[in-house]
Write a protein that holds these residues in place. Sequence first.
Motif, PDB file in Angstrom:
ATOM      1  N   LEU A   1       0.869  -1.191   0.000  1.00 16.19           N
ATOM      2  CA  LEU A   1       0.000   0.000   0.000  1.00 16.19           C
ATOM      3  C   LEU A   1       0.901   1.235   0.000  1.00 16.19           C
ATOM      4  N   PRO A   2       1.484   1.574  -1.127  1.00 15.95           N
ATOM      5  CA  PRO A   2       2.519   2.619  -1.152  1.00 15.95           C
ATOM      6  C   PRO A   2       2.011   4.027  -0.887  1.00 15.95           C
ATOM      7  N   ASP A   3       0.694   4.215  -0.908  1.00 19.28           N
ATOM      8  CA  ASP A   3       0.183   5.577  -0.708  1.00 19.28           C
ATOM      9  C   ASP A   3      -0.097   5.893   0.760  1.00 19.28           C
ATOM     10  N   LEU A   4       0.233   4.972   1.676  1.00 17.55           N
ATOM     11  CA  LEU A   4       0.078   5.278   3.092  1.00 17.55           C
ATOM     12  C   LEU A   4       1.137   6.289   3.511  1.00 17.55           C
ATOM     13  N   ARG A   5       0.754   7.169   4.431  1.00 21.38           N
ATOM     14  CA  ARG A   5       1.690   8.160   4.972  1.00 21.38           C
ATOM     15  C   ARG A   5       1.930   7.827   6.440  1.00 21.38           C
ATOM     16  N   TRP A   6       3.192   7.576   6.779  1.00 25.11           N
ATOM     17  CA  TRP A   6       3.552   7.143   8.126  1.00 25.11           C
ATOM     18  C   TRP A   6       4.058   8.303   8.968  1.00 25.11           C
ATOM     19  N   HIS A   7       3.759   8.247  10.262  1.00 23.58           N
ATOM     20  CA  HIS A   7       4.144   9.286  11.211  1.00 23.58           C
ATOM     21  C   HIS A   7       4.667   8.626  12.483  1.00 23.58           C
ATOM     22  N   LEU A   8       5.605   9.275  13.150  1.00 25.40           N
ATOM     23  CA  LEU A   8       6.065   8.846  14.461  1.00 25.40           C
ATOM     24  C   LEU A   8       5.657   9.903  15.468  1.00 25.40           C
ATOM     25  N   VAL A   9       4.907   9.498  16.509  1.00 27.80           N
ATOM     26  CA  VAL A   9       4.437  10.454  17.500  1.00 27.80           C
ATOM     27  C   VAL A   9       5.076  10.246  18.869  1.00 27.80           C
ATOM     28  N   GLY A  10       5.803   9.151  19.062  1.00 29.82           N
ATOM     29  CA  GLY A  10       6.499   8.915  20.320  1.00 29.82           C
ATOM     30  C   GLY A  10       7.894   9.505  20.305  1.00 29.82           C
ATOM     31  N   GLN A  11       8.523   9.519  21.470  1.00 26.61           N
ATOM     32  CA  GLN A  11       9.870  10.058  21.562  1.00 26.61           C
ATOM     33  C   GLN A  11      10.837   9.228  20.726  1.00 26.61           C
ATOM     34  N   LEU A  12      11.803   9.919  20.138  1.00 24.04           N
ATOM     35  CA  LEU A  12      12.742   9.295  19.207  1.00 24.04           C
ATOM     36  C   LEU A  12      14.159   9.438  19.727  1.00 24.04           C
ATOM     37  N   GLN A  13      14.876   8.322  19.768  1.00 25.16           N
ATOM     38  CA  GLN A  13      16.285   8.347  20.108  1.00 25.16           C
ATOM     39  C   GLN A  13      17.104   8.646  18.859  1.00 25.16           C
ATOM     40  N   ARG A  14      18.211   9.348  19.055  1.00 22.59           N
ATOM     41  CA  ARG A  14      19.035   9.744  17.913  1.00 22.59           C
ATOM     42  C   ARG A  14      19.521   8.542  17.109  1.00 22.59           C
ATOM     43  N   ASN A  15      19.826   7.439  17.786  1.00 17.46           N
ATOM     44  CA  ASN A  15      20.365   6.292  17.063  1.00 17.46           C
ATOM     45  C   ASN A  15      19.327   5.568  16.212  1.00 17.46           C
ATOM     46  N   LYS A  16      18.068   5.987  16.319  1.00 21.05           N
ATOM     47  CA  LYS A  16      17.019   5.402  15.476  1.00 21.05           C
ATOM     48  C   LYS A  16      16.524   6.382  14.420  1.00 21.05           C
ATOM     49  N   ALA A  17      17.163   7.537  14.336  1.00 20.28           N
ATOM     50  CA  ALA A  17      16.733   8.555  13.373  1.00 20.28           C
ATOM     51  C   ALA A  17      16.814   8.040  11.950  1.00 20.28           C
ATOM     52  N   ALA A  18      17.860   7.299  11.633  1.00 25.30           N
ATOM     53  CA  ALA A  18      18.048   6.822  10.260  1.00 25.30           C
ATOM     54  C   ALA A  18      16.925   5.881   9.836  1.00 25.30           C
ATOM     55  N   VAL A  19      16.427   5.062  10.765  1.00 29.85           N
ATOM     56  CA  VAL A  19      15.340   4.135  10.438  1.00 29.85           C
ATOM     57  C   VAL A  19      14.090   4.911  10.038  1.00 29.85           C
ATOM     58  N   VAL A  20      13.776   5.937  10.813  1.00 30.88           N
ATOM     59  CA  VAL A  20      12.588   6.741  10.530  1.00 30.88           C
ATOM     60  C   VAL A  20      12.732   7.469   9.202  1.00 30.88           C
ATOM     61  N   VAL A  21      13.913   7.972   8.934  1.00 35.26           N
ATOM     62  CA  VAL A  21      14.148   8.691   7.674  1.00 35.26           C
ATOM     63  C   VAL A  21      13.993   7.747   6.488  1.00 35.26           C
ATOM     64  N   ARG A  22      14.532   6.538   6.593  1.00 30.72           N
ATOM     65  CA  ARG A  22      14.406   5.593   5.477  1.00 30.72           C
ATOM     66  C   ARG A  22      12.951   5.268   5.177  1.00 30.72           C
TER      67      ARG A  22
END
Length: 266
Positions: A87-108
């Motif tokens: 389902l490529p048209d879904l738009r994903w969001h992160l609303v919880g706290q984010l650790q710096r070492n996981k930033a790359a995962v969210v960006v990808r």
Amino acid sequence: MAGRPLSSDATDGPSAEQLAENLREVRRRIDAAARAAGRDPAEVRLLAVSKTWPAEAVRVLAGLGQRDFAENRVQELSGKAAALADLPDLRWHLVGQLQRNKAAVVVRLGATVHSVDRASLVEALSRAAEREQREIGVFVQVDLGGPEGEIGARGGAEPADAPALADAVAAAPGLELRGLMAVAPRGADPAPAFARLAQLSARVRADHPGASGTSAGMSGDLEAAVAAGATVVRVGTALFGARPLASREETATDPVRSHESHQHHP
């Protein structure tokens, strides 16, 4: 006003009929709140917070036209995005706290981050965005306070620091400042807190006209948020139903474990 009670069995998700009914009710509430505030309901986007619920529940809502989905935890965000890659048209969001070492995962994943609360996280997201050659939407999270002993429990920058943090996001390569995000304090009328957020949002928009978004309001207080100008409401319980957390350990390790758990929510 929350969604119908759903199965508490950890292996079961809400039925398609329940999800459809709950989605209609949440959309009705958003429309009514917007019209009561003299606003166009189309100005308010529904963000479905699907934390702990199975990917198939997301798939059902997607089939009903819902496109924006959020998670509190990076691991769950990554897993659901993979499970629903068809389902490529879904738009994903992160609303919880984010650790710096996981930033790359969210960006990808190309997810919009609603919880940026410190300069070091801005830098980590920007570096990852440049590496991936992507542009990531960012909301600066503001701490609106709360009862004594709970200040800061929701995460977020101090209100006085938010404009400078917004400046840093706007100047960072690979990041797009979308606006401000906040959670209303527990156990209090949310309207005054949302009014403070609206004033701060106007200040940020004066410097960054493109940052027109305000992410505020959840299952129990979305009407107050819409009245104060919210453009994104984050709704979980009213859509999916209530479910206990999987473990005490999860509560301890995720400070913003639930953007759907304060006392305003049934």
